[in-house]
Design a protein around this motif. Structure first.
Motif, mmCIF file in Angstrom:
data_model
loop_
_atom_site.group_PDB
_atom_site.id
_atom_site.type_symbol
_atom_site.label_atom_id
_atom_site.label_comp_id
_atom_site.label_asym_id
_atom_site.label_seq_id
_atom_site.Cartn_x
_atom_site.Cartn_y
_atom_site.Cartn_z
ATOM 1 N N SER A 1 0.839 -1.075 0.137
ATOM 2 C CA SER A 1 0.083 0.089 0.165
ATOM 3 C C SER A 1 0.854 1.234 -0.012
ATOM 4 O O SER A 1 0.612 2.552 -0.688
ATOM 5 C CB SER A 1 -1.325 0.132 0.605
ATOM 6 O OG SER A 1 -1.977 -0.400 0.999
ATOM 7 N N GLU B 1 -0.315 4.332 -3.142
ATOM 8 C CA GLU B 1 0.520 5.222 -2.601
ATOM 9 C C GLU B 1 0.595 5.839 -3.341
ATOM 10 O O GLU B 1 -0.052 7.401 -3.807
ATOM 11 C CB GLU B 1 -0.556 5.286 -1.105
ATOM 12 C CG GLU B 1 -1.136 4.739 -0.303
ATOM 13 C CD GLU B 1 -0.965 4.880 1.162
ATOM 14 O OE1 GLU B 1 -0.307 4.788 1.989
ATOM 15 O OE2 GLU B 1 -2.422 3.793 1.694
ATOM 16 N N ARG C 1 -9.017 2.559 -3.970
ATOM 17 C CA ARG C 1 -8.194 2.040 -2.597
ATOM 18 C C ARG C 1 -9.550 1.978 -1.596
ATOM 19 O O ARG C 1 -10.803 1.962 -1.048
ATOM 20 C CB ARG C 1 -7.562 2.964 -1.580
ATOM 21 C CG ARG C 1 -7.018 3.578 -0.779
ATOM 22 C CD ARG C 1 -6.234 4.351 -0.560
ATOM 23 N NE ARG C 1 -5.445 4.647 0.856
ATOM 24 C CZ ARG C 1 -5.053 5.315 1.952
ATOM 25 N NH1 ARG C 1 -4.894 6.589 1.618
ATOM 26 N NH2 ARG C 1 -5.045 5.584 3.091
ATOM 27 N N ASP D 1 -5.496 -0.626 -4.379
ATOM 28 C CA ASP D 1 -5.086 -0.840 -3.710
ATOM 29 C C ASP D 1 -6.259 -1.817 -3.030
ATOM 30 O O ASP D 1 -7.017 -1.356 -1.953
ATOM 31 C CB ASP D 1 -5.572 0.292 -2.624
ATOM 32 C CG ASP D 1 -4.497 -0.154 -1.152
ATOM 33 O OD1 ASP D 1 -3.106 -1.531 -1.350
ATOM 34 O OD2 ASP D 1 -4.356 0.269 -0.358
#
Length: 244
Positions: free
Chosen positions: A61, A65, A113, A161
């Motif tokens: 992650s 990100e 996400r 994600d």
């Protein structure tokens, strides 16, 4: 997919550290082995679908990100123009990285996400003439798939994600089919996931993150695949240890 399509499908050819960036090499995120590989040696991103797989804390992650931020996408999900923000938890890694772009225009781009989709739905619901005002009226998985259908529609750069968190087994298979169609059309997609189902997508690149850093791995050699096979084959052996 032919070579021409694969070349066209690389909006991002490489991720590397920006030599002009100011960063703390002792920060928690910089000490993650997989992140350190990217900072020290860079990482080539192939065309098509790339899966980032690893245990919690392996940097999946954190990296995805940062990729979103470096590409100009909202770190909590959405497109380049998304302005919503709740509580920032992402590292500053996105400000340290630079992306070596492929030829051609920027194309479409979107970041989904799983842990921040509720906030994204609320933001989209409040936009004038938004086609996404129905997302809160659907189940979590149905809303996720509807947004995928609407926003992941053309060749571009797409990031997800842990999408399997919202999806049933059958819906995960549907997502696999969607990713395959997008890749064939020339999209470049990076997915952070724990799913042994999703990572079985034929033709995808699988990168396993861990104490070793980052390594390309065959699906059949993934630790998560071995664990699921062993558990499904003999769950009592695991449960005896867990439940006494």
């Amino acid at each position: 997919m032919d070579a021409g399509s694969r070349r066209a499908g690389r909006p991002v050819r490489r991720v590397e550290r920006d030599p002009a960036a100011d960063w703390d090499e002792h920060a928690w995120w910089a000490r993650i082995p997989a992140v350190r590989v990217v900072l020290d040696a860079g990482l080539d991103l192939p065309a098509g679908v790339t899966f980032l797989v690893g245990e919690n804390g392996s940097g999946k992650s954190t990296l995805i990100e940062a990729l979103a931020q470096a590409y100009g996408l909202n770190a909590e999900g959405g497109s380049r123009g998304a302005m919503h923000r709740t509580r920032g938890t992402e590292s500053p890694l996105g400000d340290v990285l630079r992306l070596v772009r492929g030829a051609g225009g920027r194309g479409d781009a979107y970041f989904l996400r799983a842990e921040t989709t509720h906030g994204l739905y609320t933001y989209l619901e409040g936009l004038p003439d938004s086609p996404d005002r129905d997302l809160h009226e659907r189940s979590h998985g149905e809303g996720f798939l509807a947004l995928l259908e609407r926003r992941f529609a053309r060749p571009g750069f797409y990031l997800l994600d842990e999408p399997e968190a919202a999806l049933s087994f059958t819906s995960t298979l549907g997502l696999m089919a969607r990713l395959s169609v997008l890749a064939e059309a020339g999209a470049q997609i990076v997915v952070a996931t724990h799913s042994p189902v999703l990572t079985a997508l034929p033709g995808a690149t699988v990168l396993e993150l861990g104490e070793h850093g980052i390594r390309a791995t065959a699906w059949s050699d993934l630790a998560v695949v071995d664990h699921f096979r062993a558990f499904l084959g003999e769950p009592d052996r695991y449960l005896r240890h867990l439940l006494g």
